[in-house]
Write a protein that holds these residues in place. Structure first.
Motif, PDB file in Angstrom:
ATOM      1  N   ASP A  65      31.448 -38.789   4.189  1.00  0.00           N
ATOM      2  CA  ASP A  65      30.067 -38.608   4.658  1.00  0.00           C
ATOM      3  C   ASP A  65      29.958 -37.409   5.589  1.00  0.00           C
ATOM      4  O   ASP A  65      28.995 -36.643   5.530  1.00  0.00           O
ATOM      5  N   THR A  66      30.953 -37.244   6.459  1.00  0.00           N
ATOM      6  CA  THR A  66      30.940 -36.136   7.408  1.00  0.00           C
ATOM      7  C   THR A  66      31.093 -34.795   6.701  1.00  0.00           C
ATOM      8  O   THR A  66      30.425 -33.817   7.048  1.00  0.00           O
ATOM      9  N   ASP A 113      30.170 -33.907   3.782  1.00  0.00           N
ATOM     10  CA  ASP A 113      29.036 -33.540   2.926  1.00  0.00           C
ATOM     11  C   ASP A 113      27.689 -33.696   3.619  1.00  0.00           C
ATOM     12  O   ASP A 113      26.658 -33.767   2.946  1.00  0.00           O
ATOM     13  N   CYS A 114      27.674 -33.739   4.939  1.00  0.00           N
ATOM     14  CA  CYS A 114      26.416 -34.057   5.622  1.00  0.00           C
ATOM     15  C   CYS A 114      25.515 -32.844   5.809  1.00  0.00           C
ATOM     16  O   CYS A 114      24.310 -33.003   5.975  1.00  0.00           O
ATOM     17  N   CYS A 115      26.068 -31.638   5.829  1.00  0.00           N
ATOM     18  CA  CYS A 115      25.225 -30.448   6.010  1.00  0.00           C
ATOM     19  C   CYS A 115      25.800 -29.298   5.184  1.00  0.00           C
ATOM     20  O   CYS A 115      26.948 -29.339   4.734  1.00  0.00           O
ATOM     21  N   LYS A 134      29.743 -28.376   3.958  1.00  0.00           N
ATOM     22  CA  LYS A 134      29.983 -28.336   2.513  1.00  0.00           C
ATOM     23  C   LYS A 134      30.630 -27.015   2.110  1.00  0.00           C
ATOM     24  O   LYS A 134      31.621 -26.984   1.362  1.00  0.00           O
ATOM     25  N   LYS A 171      24.317 -32.664  14.255  1.00  0.00           N
ATOM     26  CA  LYS A 171      24.096 -33.381  12.992  1.00  0.00           C
ATOM     27  C   LYS A 171      25.374 -34.058  12.505  1.00  0.00           C
ATOM     28  O   LYS A 171      25.357 -35.225  12.101  1.00  0.00           O
ATOM     29  N   VAL A 172      26.496 -33.335  12.551  1.00  0.00           N
ATOM     30  CA  VAL A 172      27.774 -33.908  12.089  1.00  0.00           C
ATOM     31  C   VAL A 172      28.173 -35.091  12.959  1.00  0.00           C
ATOM     32  O   VAL A 172      28.573 -36.150  12.451  1.00  0.00           O
ATOM     33  N   ILE A 211      25.919 -38.074  12.277  1.00  0.00           N
ATOM     34  CA  ILE A 211      26.227 -38.681  10.977  1.00  0.00           C
ATOM     35  C   ILE A 211      27.485 -39.528  11.062  1.00  0.00           C
ATOM     36  O   ILE A 211      27.534 -40.669  10.568  1.00  0.00           O
ATOM     37  N   SER A 265      27.580 -43.452  10.631  1.00  0.00           N
ATOM     38  CA  SER A 265      28.368 -43.933   9.496  1.00  0.00           C
ATOM     39  C   SER A 265      29.394 -44.969   9.929  1.00  0.00           C
ATOM     40  O   SER A 265      29.641 -45.952   9.210  1.00  0.00           O
TER      41      SER A 265
END
Length: 566
Positions: free
Chosen positions: A134-135, A137-139, A143, A347-348, A351, A355
């Motif tokens: 999740d981390t 692919d969160c922003c 990525k 954001k990371v 998330i 999560s």
């Protein structure tokens, strides 16, 4: 002979399981090199010494990989080895596959239809792996970063490129160990961290190797283009700052992942470690100086490696077209630092914290029912001598384990908590005689000694609280022969210790399968494979070779004549 040795090992495991009278199962499946679905069956239990064990019992092929098909394989194994799972099974641990944890047709549902007390636990290590995914692919920035890392690893896998990387390491880091880039793995949860550590520590060697590959005469156009593109991406300050930030996060999650894969870790300890990691991430999120330290480290890293970009690119202020009657003014646009702070850093962290909450929600619900059995709560009742238990204490535990008497368990709990420190001291004595009183005769020396003793006692008590876990409590009850005095409490803690925190042992057995059943030995028989995996996995169990020879001799008349004594 292999099957005889394996049966001796298995019989010892099953004998200990039947003595324990309570167990849980860890099940997983994988496809081997010959495209057969391997079904591994492990059992977790508490032995007579109070130690938590996870042992491999069977490795068979599963012709049907659906939930019903896996349930049939499960029933065949338990029937073959006379395992009373309908009464003695207290927990089950799998990964998140639909065939395992499906609500209507999963393996856990079929088992709970026959045994409702078989508590289901989603593997904590797999849950943490999903948090990391999740981390990643969160922003968009993360990525792109992990995409660049994956592209770099795939590009450097070629033999000549790896040789160039090793040669550059020998030139730039002659006294350090040679490191290699390994591929990302879906099951080896620390693979992401290992790759980033290699890139961070051998950054200069990587750039030099890529530059050599890009300018080499024997490199084709695709190779030169890819190497040049990777150099440009790795040399950007955005890449460096993201790498430093992700390393900061993995410094918290990687040790947690390693702890969760331990065999002896109990369920309460696993949730406690998850909470500690979450608290550290929250502190990182709230610390105003943390981002500044990360960016300063990234700037220093870029300066040490003489990169062209040593800070974020400045965003030019844009001017609007002035219409008649309007005043001229610049648009207020956020800076690159503000964008990184908003779209990457916060954001990371948000998330990954959210999560951890959502992924471990079901595990925390199980924890609510067992919270009174945690060592911290047990020690807190010892400090509050007259404190009484809640009215509904241990009700869920008595419903889960039918052999527990609720009222007697409450009495045993309070009695055991009051004498826990003395039992720990008896298990690990630090000093047999107190000689300070005979040596110190003066009053002032006695006063100083008393203050020192009080401090040391408080420090010892804090260290005891930190070191006490479920396995240690079980060891205390077994070592002091207190099982007869606290039978219900022992059963409760044995049940808690039997709950698996993860299914990492199943993954370890699959690693043995891949080592034994290789491409060159892809036609090995299933019985032989099972025997080899069992002997390799449970190699700490001693084998009586005289018993093995006697059983081997009974397999034929000729062997009986040659090997048996008359």
């Amino acid at each position: 002979m292999l099957s005889i040795l394996a049966e001796i090992v298995r019989s010892k495991i099953l004998r200990d399981i039947k003595k324990s009278n309570l167990f849980s199962v860890i099940i997983d499946t994988t496809t081997d090199v010959s495209n057969k679905e391997q079904f591994t069956f492990l059992m977790r239990y508490v032995n007579e010494q109070g130690n938590i064990e996870e042992r491999l019992v069977a490795l068979v092929t599963a012709p049907d990989s659906t939930g019903h098909g896996l349930f049939e394989v499960f029933c065949n194994i338990t029937e073959k080895y006379e395992i009373d799972w309908k009464k003695r099974l207290c927990a089950q641990a799998y990964d998140g596959a639909a065939s395992m944890q499906g609500k209507y047709s999963g393996l856990k549902t079929f088992i709970q239809n026959e045994n409702p007390n078989a508590l289901y636990v989603w593997c904590s290590a797999h849950l943490l792996n999903l948090v990391i995914v999740d981390t990643c692919d969160c922003c968009m920035v993360t990525k792109v970063f992990f995409g660049d890392i994956r592209a770099l690893v795939e590009f450097m896998r070629a033999r000549k490129r790896t040789a160039s990387f090793i040669e550059c390491q020998q030139q730039l880091y002659p006294t350090q160990r040679i490191r290699r880039l390994k591929r990302f793995s879906n099951t080896r949860w620390t693979s992401h961290d290992r790759v980033i550590v290699v890139v961070y520590e051998k950054y200069a060697a990587l750039l030099k190797a890529l530059n050599f590959i890009a300018t080499a005469n024997d490199s084709d156009r695709d190779t030169s283009s890819t190497a040049k593109s990777l150099i440009l991406r790795m040399s950007s300050y955005n890449f460096v700052s993201t790498m430093v930030f992700i390393r900061q996060i993995f410094a918290i999650t990687t040790p947690l992942s390693n702890y969760l894969q331990s065999k002896s870790i109990d369920f309460i300890q696993a949730i406690k470690l998850v909470d500690i990691a979450k608290k550290r991430l929250e502190d990182l999120r709230l610390d105003n100086n943390a981002l500044e330290k990360i960016l300063n480290e990234a700037k220093q890293f870029a300066f040490d490696h003489k990169l062209l970009e040593q800070d974020f690119k400045k965003i030019r202020s844009r001017k609007k077209k002035v219409m008649p009657g309007e005043l001229s003014g610049d648009d207020i646009s956020p800076s690159s630092l503000d964008i990184f702070k908003r779209d990457v850093y916060y954001k990371v962290l948000d998330i990954i914290i959210n999560s951890l909450d959502s992924r471990f929600k079901d595990s925390r619900e199980v924890m609510i029912d067992l919270s009174l059995l945690s060592p911290e709560r047990l020690m807190s009742y010892r400090k509050c001598g007259g404190k009484s238990l809640p009215d509904d204490a241990f009700q869920s535990v008595s419903k889960w384990i039918k052999s527990i008497d609720l009222n007697k368990l409450k009495v045993e709990y309070l009695a055991f908590s009051s004498s826990l420190n003395e039992l720990i001291d008896g298990l690990e004595p630090k000093q047999l005689h107190n000689s300070t009183s005979t040596l110190n005769t003066h009053e002032d020396e006695n006063d100083s000694e008393n203050t020192y003793t009080e401090k040391s006692e408080s420090e010892d008590e804090e260290s005891k609280n930190e070191n006490v876990n479920v396995e240690k409590i079980l060891h205390i009850l077994s070592s002091h022969d207190l099982i007869t005095a606290f039978p219900n409490l022992y059963t409760a803690y044995k049940s808690l210790g039997t709950i698996p925190a993860s299914s990492a042992s199943a993954e370890r057995s699959f690693s043995k399968v891949k080592l034994i059943k290789t491409r060159l030995r892809s036609t090995v028989g299933q019985n032989r494979l099972e025997s080899l995996v069992l002997l390799s996995t449970e190699k700490d169990i001693t084998i009586d070779y005289n018993e093995a020879i006697n059983k081997f001799a009974l397999t034929s008349d000729l062997l009986t004549k040659e090997l048996m004594f008359k």
